[in-house]
Design a protein around this motif. Structure first.
Motif, PDB file in Angstrom:
ATOM      1  N   PRO A  39      11.827   1.452   0.601  1.00  0.00           N
ATOM      2  CA  PRO A  39      12.916   1.851   1.553  1.00  0.00           C
ATOM      3  C   PRO A  39      12.653   3.439   1.935  1.00  0.00           C
ATOM      4  O   PRO A  39      12.823   3.781   2.906  1.00  0.00           O
ATOM      5  CB  PRO A  39      14.317   2.025   0.702  1.00  0.00           C
ATOM      6  CG  PRO A  39      14.033   0.826  -0.385  1.00  0.00           C
ATOM      7  CD  PRO A  39      12.350   0.718  -0.558  1.00  0.00           C
ATOM      8  N   PRO A  40      12.527   4.461   1.088  1.00  0.00           N
ATOM      9  CA  PRO A  40      11.986   5.861   1.632  1.00  0.00           C
ATOM     10  C   PRO A  40      11.001   5.658   2.614  1.00  0.00           C
ATOM     11  O   PRO A  40      11.105   6.724   3.623  1.00  0.00           O
ATOM     12  CB  PRO A  40      11.734   6.623   0.330  1.00  0.00           C
ATOM     13  CG  PRO A  40      12.209   5.720  -1.023  1.00  0.00           C
ATOM     14  CD  PRO A  40      12.139   4.259  -0.459  1.00  0.00           C
ATOM     15  N   THR A  41       9.865   4.936   2.523  1.00  0.00           N
ATOM     16  CA  THR A  41       8.889   4.786   3.584  1.00  0.00           C
ATOM     17  C   THR A  41       9.348   4.289   4.637  1.00  0.00           C
ATOM     18  O   THR A  41       9.048   4.672   5.845  1.00  0.00           O
ATOM     19  CB  THR A  41       7.603   3.896   2.724  1.00  0.00           C
ATOM     20  OG1 THR A  41       7.114   4.393   1.592  1.00  0.00           O
ATOM     21  CG2 THR A  41       6.552   3.866   3.859  1.00  0.00           C
ATOM     22  N   VAL A  99      13.514  -2.204   9.391  1.00  0.00           N
ATOM     23  CA  VAL A  99      13.039  -1.081  10.066  1.00  0.00           C
ATOM     24  C   VAL A  99      14.260  -1.045  11.278  1.00  0.00           C
ATOM     25  O   VAL A  99      15.029  -0.038  11.586  1.00  0.00           O
ATOM     26  CB  VAL A  99      11.785  -1.301  11.131  1.00  0.00           C
ATOM     27  CG1 VAL A  99      11.574  -0.281  12.008  1.00  0.00           C
ATOM     28  CG2 VAL A  99      10.592  -1.176  10.228  1.00  0.00           C
ATOM     29  N   GLN A 100      14.870  -2.086  11.825  1.00  0.00           N
ATOM     30  CA  GLN A 100      15.999  -2.157  12.568  1.00  0.00           C
ATOM     31  C   GLN A 100      17.160  -1.515  12.018  1.00  0.00           C
ATOM     32  O   GLN A 100      17.861  -0.357  12.330  1.00  0.00           O
ATOM     33  CB  GLN A 100      16.552  -3.427  12.957  1.00  0.00           C
ATOM     34  CG  GLN A 100      17.938  -3.724  13.683  1.00  0.00           C
ATOM     35  CD  GLN A 100      18.339  -4.871  14.251  1.00  0.00           C
ATOM     36  OE1 GLN A 100      18.199  -5.922  13.548  1.00  0.00           O
ATOM     37  NE2 GLN A 100      18.581  -4.879  15.569  1.00  0.00           N
ATOM     38  N   SER A 101      17.481  -1.798  10.637  1.00  0.00           N
ATOM     39  CA  SER A 101      18.347  -1.440  10.014  1.00  0.00           C
ATOM     40  C   SER A 101      18.257   0.245   9.633  1.00  0.00           C
ATOM     41  O   SER A 101      19.212   0.921   9.845  1.00  0.00           O
ATOM     42  CB  SER A 101      18.537  -2.041   8.514  1.00  0.00           C
ATOM     43  OG  SER A 101      19.443  -1.412   7.634  1.00  0.00           O
ATOM     44  N   ALA A 102      17.130   0.452   9.350  1.00  0.00           N
ATOM     45  CA  ALA A 102      16.799   2.093   9.140  1.00  0.00           C
ATOM     46  C   ALA A 102      16.947   2.965  10.468  1.00  0.00           C
ATOM     47  O   ALA A 102      17.682   3.955  10.622  1.00  0.00           O
ATOM     48  CB  ALA A 102      15.368   2.364   8.572  1.00  0.00           C
ATOM     49  N   LEU A 103      16.398   2.430  11.488  1.00  0.00           N
ATOM     50  CA  LEU A 103      16.729   3.069  12.859  1.00  0.00           C
ATOM     51  C   LEU A 103      18.189   3.274  13.133  1.00  0.00           C
ATOM     52  O   LEU A 103      18.792   4.257  13.742  1.00  0.00           O
ATOM     53  CB  LEU A 103      15.971   2.352  13.869  1.00  0.00           C
ATOM     54  CG  LEU A 103      14.294   2.514  14.197  1.00  0.00           C
ATOM     55  CD1 LEU A 103      13.867   1.687  14.941  1.00  0.00           C
ATOM     56  CD2 LEU A 103      14.269   4.037  14.425  1.00  0.00           C
ATOM     57  N   ASP A 107      21.270   5.886  14.251  1.00  0.00           N
ATOM     58  CA  ASP A 107      21.860   6.107  15.596  1.00  0.00           C
ATOM     59  C   ASP A 107      21.168   5.798  16.726  1.00  0.00           C
ATOM     60  O   ASP A 107      21.357   6.085  17.903  1.00  0.00           O
ATOM     61  CB  ASP A 107      22.849   7.251  15.937  1.00  0.00           C
ATOM     62  CG  ASP A 107      24.063   7.444  14.873  1.00  0.00           C
ATOM     63  OD1 ASP A 107      24.376   6.390  14.611  1.00  0.00           O
ATOM     64  OD2 ASP A 107      24.232   8.510  14.463  1.00  0.00           O
ATOM     65  N   VAL A 108      19.836   4.970  16.441  1.00  0.00           N
ATOM     66  CA  VAL A 108      18.988   4.725  17.442  1.00  0.00           C
ATOM     67  C   VAL A 108      19.367   3.177  17.573  1.00  0.00           C
ATOM     68  O   VAL A 108      19.108   2.540  16.704  1.00  0.00           O
ATOM     69  CB  VAL A 108      17.439   5.060  16.773  1.00  0.00           C
ATOM     70  CG1 VAL A 108      16.572   4.276  18.213  1.00  0.00           C
ATOM     71  CG2 VAL A 108      17.401   6.369  16.577  1.00  0.00           C
ATOM     72  N   PHE A 109      19.463   2.793  18.819  1.00  0.00           N
ATOM     73  CA  PHE A 109      19.820   1.388  19.003  1.00  0.00           C
ATOM     74  C   PHE A 109      18.746   0.758  19.347  1.00  0.00           C
ATOM     75  O   PHE A 109      17.545   1.000  19.784  1.00  0.00           O
ATOM     76  CB  PHE A 109      20.875   1.205  20.444  1.00  0.00           C
ATOM     77  CG  PHE A 109      22.120   1.996  20.026  1.00  0.00           C
ATOM     78  CD1 PHE A 109      23.249   1.421  19.107  1.00  0.00           C
ATOM     79  CD2 PHE A 109      22.632   3.132  20.650  1.00  0.00           C
ATOM     80  CE1 PHE A 109      24.264   1.982  19.108  1.00  0.00           C
ATOM     81  CE2 PHE A 109      23.743   3.631  20.572  1.00  0.00           C
ATOM     82  CZ  PHE A 109      24.706   2.937  19.627  1.00  0.00           C
ATOM     83  N   THR A 110      18.862  -0.806  18.540  1.00  0.00           N
ATOM     84  CA  THR A 110      17.369  -1.334  18.657  1.00  0.00           C
ATOM     85  C   THR A 110      17.888  -2.828  18.918  1.00  0.00           C
ATOM     86  O   THR A 110      18.886  -3.064  18.864  1.00  0.00           O
ATOM     87  CB  THR A 110      16.974  -1.251  17.193  1.00  0.00           C
ATOM     88  OG1 THR A 110      17.759  -1.960  16.384  1.00  0.00           O
ATOM     89  CG2 THR A 110      16.595  -0.073  16.800  1.00  0.00           C
ATOM     90  N   ARG A 111      16.886  -3.756  19.372  1.00  0.00           N
ATOM     91  CA  ARG A 111      16.998  -4.976  19.294  1.00  0.00           C
ATOM     92  C   ARG A 111      15.794  -5.799  18.716  1.00  0.00           C
ATOM     93  O   ARG A 111      14.548  -4.916  18.936  1.00  0.00           O
ATOM     94  CB  ARG A 111      17.009  -5.677  20.865  1.00  0.00           C
ATOM     95  CG  ARG A 111      18.182  -5.344  21.668  1.00  0.00           C
ATOM     96  CD  ARG A 111      19.362  -5.992  20.992  1.00  0.00           C
ATOM     97  NE  ARG A 111      20.294  -5.942  21.899  1.00  0.00           N
ATOM     98  CZ  ARG A 111      21.632  -4.855  22.009  1.00  0.00           C
ATOM     99  NH1 ARG A 111      21.390  -3.941  20.887  1.00  0.00           N
ATOM    100  NH2 ARG A 111      22.482  -4.831  22.852  1.00  0.00           N
ATOM    101  N   VAL A 112      15.964  -6.607  17.575  1.00  0.00           N
ATOM    102  CA  VAL A 112      14.631  -7.451  17.135  1.00  0.00           C
ATOM    103  C   VAL A 112      14.605  -8.529  18.155  1.00  0.00           C
ATOM    104  O   VAL A 112      15.683  -9.414  18.447  1.00  0.00           O
ATOM    105  CB  VAL A 112      15.162  -7.862  15.655  1.00  0.00           C
ATOM    106  CG1 VAL A 112      14.116  -8.802  15.022  1.00  0.00           C
ATOM    107  CG2 VAL A 112      15.234  -6.474  14.690  1.00  0.00           C
ATOM    108  N   CYS A 140      12.913  -1.824  21.342  1.00  0.00           N
ATOM    109  CA  CYS A 140      12.422  -3.302  20.978  1.00  0.00           C
ATOM    110  C   CYS A 140      11.531  -3.486  19.829  1.00  0.00           C
ATOM    111  O   CYS A 140      10.559  -2.886  20.094  1.00  0.00           O
ATOM    112  CB  CYS A 140      12.059  -3.990  22.357  1.00  0.00           C
ATOM    113  SG  CYS A 140      13.409  -4.079  23.702  1.00  0.00           S
ATOM    114  N   ILE A 141      12.122  -4.122  18.967  1.00  0.00           N
ATOM    115  CA  ILE A 141      11.142  -4.525  17.959  1.00  0.00           C
ATOM    116  C   ILE A 141      10.755  -5.935  17.930  1.00  0.00           C
ATOM    117  O   ILE A 141      11.658  -6.734  17.744  1.00  0.00           O
ATOM    118  CB  ILE A 141      11.758  -4.195  16.436  1.00  0.00           C
ATOM    119  CG1 ILE A 141      12.333  -2.977  16.353  1.00  0.00           C
ATOM    120  CG2 ILE A 141      10.781  -4.407  15.270  1.00  0.00           C
ATOM    121  CD1 ILE A 141      13.226  -2.673  15.182  1.00  0.00           C
TER     122      ILE A 141
END
Ligand code: UDP
Length: 250
Positions: A39-41, A99-103, A107-112, A140-141
């Motif tokens: 998780p820290p990485t 990575v979506q969860s971490a972003l 407060d960075v919006f994402t889509r997987v 976009c991931i």
């Protein structure tokens, strides 16, 4: 106004790129572990992605699955190759969700967006929809690789970068560019500032697999190889600072 001189806002440095593809191998998420997610990485990677998002760059992300499962390893253990490759693709979906969860925690919006539809988990890949997400500033991931066995996530990154009209592929690795031999084994290894796609292929340099290099060459997509271990390395590299190698036409 002071002294008759209009105060103008200092001009903001314009990022060199409008839209990029960032390719990270699954192993880059393992940290000091031998397997899985650290998780820290993952959090540090999200911080790096946020830093370039804050510059106003539209970001496509492809994350490998090698920290969880590789098709070739499964096949070597007697598993049917295509089944093993599908397991590898599923591993990339897990990494994408992490990575979506971490972003989103930053407060960075994402889509997987998955090449293999799995509607309860993430969006299916629809090119025009993905472009719209990018235009709205969402990261976009792209998960599940190309959706086909016998390919790699390097090829998926090159394919999606071409489809999304990215200006370059940024390939984050453990070293700061492309060398003529492994710098971890050979202290005299020479780093290239620039190298052509054809030389990478002819010298069998480990940048990306041959299919990905050929696709990048045929679509004129530069590949920028840089180290993920430099703090803020990505933000520097997208602005042309720091150490990296550019793979481009000869
Ligand atoms: N894979 C696949 N088709 C693709 C992308 C990936 O079959 O289009 C499978 C393949 O088995 C591969 C695994 O997913 O070994 C993980 O991807 P990759 O090895 O590219 O991950 P990385 O080395 O970047 O972590």
């Amino acid at each position: 106004m002071t002294d008759g001189v209009a105060k103008m806002a200092a001009p903001r440095a314009r990022p060199a790129y409008r839209r990029i593809m960032l390719k990270i191998s699954g192993e880059a998420l393992m940290g000091p572990q031998q397997y899985g997610l650290h998780p820290p990485t993952v959090d540090r990677l999200a911080e790096d992605v946020k830093a370039i998002h804050d510059l106003g760059i539209e970001i496509c992300l492809v994350i490998g699955g090698g920290n969880i499962f590789r098709g070739l390893q499964g096949a070597a253990q007697g598993m049917e190759r295509t089944t093993a490759d599908y397991m590898g693709m599923l591993a990339t979906v897990m990494n994408a969700l992490a990575v979506q969860s971490a972003l989103e925690a930053k407060d960075v919006f994402t889509r997987v967006i998955s090449a293999i539809p799995m509607d309860q988990v993430c969006e299916p890949y629809i090119r025009r929809r993905a472009v719209r997400h990018l235009e709205k500033g969402r990261v976009c991931i792209f998960a599940a690789g190309t959706g086909n066995p016998y390919f790699t996530t390097d090829t998926a990154a090159t394919l999606r970068a071409s489809e999304m009209s990215c200006e370059a592929i940024f390939k984050g690795t453990q070293v700061d560019g492309v060398y003529d031999s492994d710098p971890k084994l050979n202290p005299d290894a020479r780093r290239y500032e620039r190298i052509s796609y054809d030389d990478v292929l002819a010298r069998n340099l480990k940048v990306m697999d041959a299919a990905a290099i050929a696709l990048a060459r045929d679509n004129g997509l530069p590949i920028i190889v840089f180290s993920l271990n430099e703090p803020n390395g990505l933000a520097g590299v997208v602005q042309g600072k720091g150490r990296f190698t550019v793979v481009e036409p000869g």
